[in-house]
Write a protein that holds these residues in place. Structure first.
Motif, PDB file in Angstrom:
ATOM      1  N   LEU A 178      48.251  50.375  46.630  1.00 27.67           N
ATOM      2  CA  LEU A 178      47.905  51.421  46.861  1.00 27.67           C
ATOM      3  C   LEU A 178      48.238  52.545  45.625  1.00 27.67           C
ATOM      4  O   LEU A 178      46.625  53.082  45.282  1.00 27.67           O
ATOM      5  N   THR A 179      49.356  52.157  45.070  1.00 29.40           N
ATOM      6  CA  THR A 179      49.354  53.342  43.931  1.00 29.40           C
ATOM      7  C   THR A 179      48.148  52.553  42.541  1.00 29.40           C
ATOM      8  O   THR A 179      47.262  53.247  42.410  1.00 29.40           O
ATOM      9  N   MET A 180      48.600  51.527  42.432  1.00 27.77           N
ATOM     10  CA  MET A 180      47.685  50.666  41.521  1.00 27.77           C
ATOM     11  C   MET A 180      45.849  50.640  42.027  1.00 27.77           C
ATOM     12  O   MET A 180      45.448  50.924  40.804  1.00 27.77           O
ATOM     13  N   LYS A 181      45.371  50.619  43.282  1.00 28.54           N
ATOM     14  CA  LYS A 181      44.104  50.970  43.254  1.00 28.54           C
ATOM     15  C   LYS A 181      44.059  51.927  42.839  1.00 28.54           C
ATOM     16  O   LYS A 181      43.072  52.087  42.436  1.00 28.54           O
ATOM     17  N   ASN A 182      44.728  53.346  43.217  1.00 28.03           N
ATOM     18  CA  ASN A 182      44.284  54.605  42.863  1.00 28.03           C
ATOM     19  C   ASN A 182      44.696  55.339  40.766  1.00 28.03           C
ATOM     20  O   ASN A 182      44.460  55.994  40.481  1.00 28.03           O
ATOM     21  N   GLY A 219      41.390  43.836  44.679  1.00 25.74           N
ATOM     22  CA  GLY A 219      40.263  44.224  43.169  1.00 25.74           C
ATOM     23  C   GLY A 219      40.366  45.156  42.103  1.00 25.74           C
ATOM     24  O   GLY A 219      41.190  46.272  42.583  1.00 25.74           O
ATOM     25  N   ILE A 220      42.385  45.528  42.553  1.00 26.74           N
ATOM     26  CA  ILE A 220      42.575  45.784  41.101  1.00 26.74           C
ATOM     27  C   ILE A 220      42.671  45.430  39.618  1.00 26.74           C
ATOM     28  O   ILE A 220      43.045  43.997  39.546  1.00 26.74           O
ATOM     29  N   GLN A 221      41.886  46.004  38.928  1.00 23.68           N
ATOM     30  CA  GLN A 221      42.111  46.068  37.728  1.00 23.68           C
ATOM     31  C   GLN A 221      42.973  46.033  36.766  1.00 23.68           C
ATOM     32  O   GLN A 221      43.826  47.402  36.716  1.00 23.68           O
ATOM     33  N   ILE A 222      43.960  44.725  36.404  1.00 23.00           N
ATOM     34  CA  ILE A 222      45.269  45.047  35.267  1.00 23.00           C
ATOM     35  C   ILE A 222      44.510  44.849  34.041  1.00 23.00           C
ATOM     36  O   ILE A 222      43.932  43.991  33.988  1.00 23.00           O
ATOM     37  N   TYR A 223      45.473  45.523  32.815  1.00 20.84           N
ATOM     38  CA  TYR A 223      45.050  45.006  31.640  1.00 20.84           C
ATOM     39  C   TYR A 223      44.630  43.941  30.807  1.00 20.84           C
ATOM     40  O   TYR A 223      45.580  42.708  30.826  1.00 20.84           O
ATOM     41  N   GLN A 224      43.386  43.658  30.723  1.00 19.96           N
ATOM     42  CA  GLN A 224      43.191  41.936  29.454  1.00 19.96           C
ATOM     43  C   GLN A 224      43.871  42.050  28.158  1.00 19.96           C
ATOM     44  O   GLN A 224      43.010  42.760  28.048  1.00 19.96           O
ATOM     45  N   PHE A 225      44.416  41.138  28.816  1.00 22.49           N
ATOM     46  CA  PHE A 225      45.169  41.157  26.492  1.00 22.49           C
ATOM     47  C   PHE A 225      43.793  40.643  26.165  1.00 22.49           C
ATOM     48  O   PHE A 225      43.575  39.859  26.626  1.00 22.49           O
TER      49      PHE A 225
END
Ligand code: GTP
Ligand code: MG
Length: 372
Positions: A178-182, A219-225
């Motif tokens: 929930l947190t990461m999605k937001n 569908g959580i976007q994390i930082y793309q190196f």
């Protein structure tokens, strides 16, 4: 001495008359002009100005946030432990001045307090979202000022969020998702498996795969190196980290690690955990990219939404570009027209009331005269 271009890369293999685009002529440059020193000018200017970097640590109480930050900067930032009994999630913000050789870094660390401790965790992400947005808003307000002072403005926008995942070896919790999605469209998220020394090698590998697949399926976007990084960085996510400021004896050397009855976990040993990988990726290789992504992606998104909400637009209804002045004049005209309309309505109402009063007054007068 024969004239030769000092910077070979400025030579363009075209004839002098070659035209590129409409009006840009590519010239073969010979001799020394000095602009090859531009990168040095930038380096000197940046060193003089100093750097700033803002890290957000999100994770449950006692998961190892403070220890990891201390370990990253090899210093004791003297952070007190927090209680498990807060009724809401809060944030602790601390700013430090650090120096490495001649480079000064203003480091702001924002850590969650009481995260994951409430019975109902649904609103846990809200204070985080509000904080991140508030820093964007402060920057936007500075940008919109007539007298801007970015030279001494402390840019508090969050450049990276280290998200601490509990080393359960099981799966992500709903609070994590929930947190990461937001926040994933507001900050660069780097997920970490905290206290990775508490999980076996086999379990850790499975856990990493499970987390990655859960992030993807939600569908959580994390930082793309950046791709030209050491290619392994993205594949190693989430980094399994261990923090410790304890000096432990290994052979004849003293290393930072955690001592157990069965041996020592060395924090900076790449066979033991991903701490060094994280430190390199975060501080040495990608700090500037994280800041750039914050500005060009996350802040830009916030700014665009905010300005559109305020009624600004780049193009008119006919899809032709609109200048700031045209929008302002259009808005002023609309406001003026509205004022006129309201004034007219008020006048009409007033006249009507006067008329009504006159009629009642006349009627009362008539009644009075018949009585006399
Ligand atoms: P709060 O700020 O109180 O929410 O805690 P925190 O997340 O900052 O955790 P902190 O760094 O204070 O660590 C809490 C406890 O976990 C301490 O006893 C640390 O020694 C221990 N700890 C921190 N990092 C690690 C780790 O990587 N592995 C293990 N096994 N223990 C750790
Ligand atoms: Mg702490």
């Amino acid at each position: 001495m024969a004239e030769k271009p000092l910077c070979m890369s400025t030579q363009i293999p075209h004839d002098e008359d070659t035209q590129r685009g409409d009006s840009v002529r590519c010239l073969t440059t010979l001799g020394h002009f000095g602009f090859e020193c531009l990168p040095h000018q930038l380096v000197n200017q940046s060193i003089q100005q100093g750097f700033s970097f803002n890290i957000l640590c999100v994770g449950e109480t006692g998961i190892g946030k403070s220890t990891l930050i201390d370990t990253l900067f090899n210093t004791n930032l003297k952070d007190k432990k927090s209680s498990h009994f807060y009724s809401n999630v809060g944030l602790k913000i601390q700013t430090y001045e650090l120096q490495e050789s001649n480079v000064q870094l203003k480091l702001t660390v924002v850590k969650t307090v009481g995260y994951g401790d409430q019975i109902n965790k649904e609103a846990s992400y809200q204070p985080i979202v509000e904080y991140v947005d508030a820093q964007f808003e402060a920057y936007l307000q500075e940008e919109l000022k007539i007298k801007r002072s970015f030279i001494d403005y402390h840019d508090s926008r969050i450049h990276v969020c280290l998200y601490f995942i509990s080393p359960t070896g099981h799966s992500l919790k709903s609070i994590d998702l929930l947190t990461m999605k937001n926040i994933d469209n507001k900050v660069n998220i780097i997920p970490l498996i905290a206290k990775a020394d508490t999980i076996s090698k086999n379990d850790l590998q499975k856990f990493k795969c499970k987390i990655v697949s859960e992030l993807v399926s939600n569908g959580i976007q994390i930082y793309q190196f950046p791709t030209d990084d050491e290619t392994t960085a993205q594949g190693q996510l989430p980094f399994a980290v261990v923090g410790s400021m304890d000096e432990v004896k290994v052979g004849k050397r003293m290393v930072r690690g955690r001592q157990y009855p069965w041996g020592v976990l060395q924090v900076e040993n790449e066979n033991h955990c991903d701490f060094v990988k994280l430190r390199d990726m975060l501080l040495c290789i990608n700090m500037e990219d994280l800041k750039e992504q914050t500005h060009t992606q996350h802040y830009e998104r916030y700014r665009c939404c905010k300005l559109e909400k305020m009624g600004f637009t780049d193009v008119g209804p006919d899809n032709k570009p609109l200048s700031f002045q045209e929008i302002y004049e259009d808005k002023r005209q609309k406001f003026y027209d509205q004022c006129q309309r309201e004034e007219e309505e008020l006048k009409q109402k007033f006249m009507q009331r006067v008329k009504d009063k006159e009629t009642t007054f006349k009627e009362s007068e008539k009644e009075a005269s018949t009585l006399v």
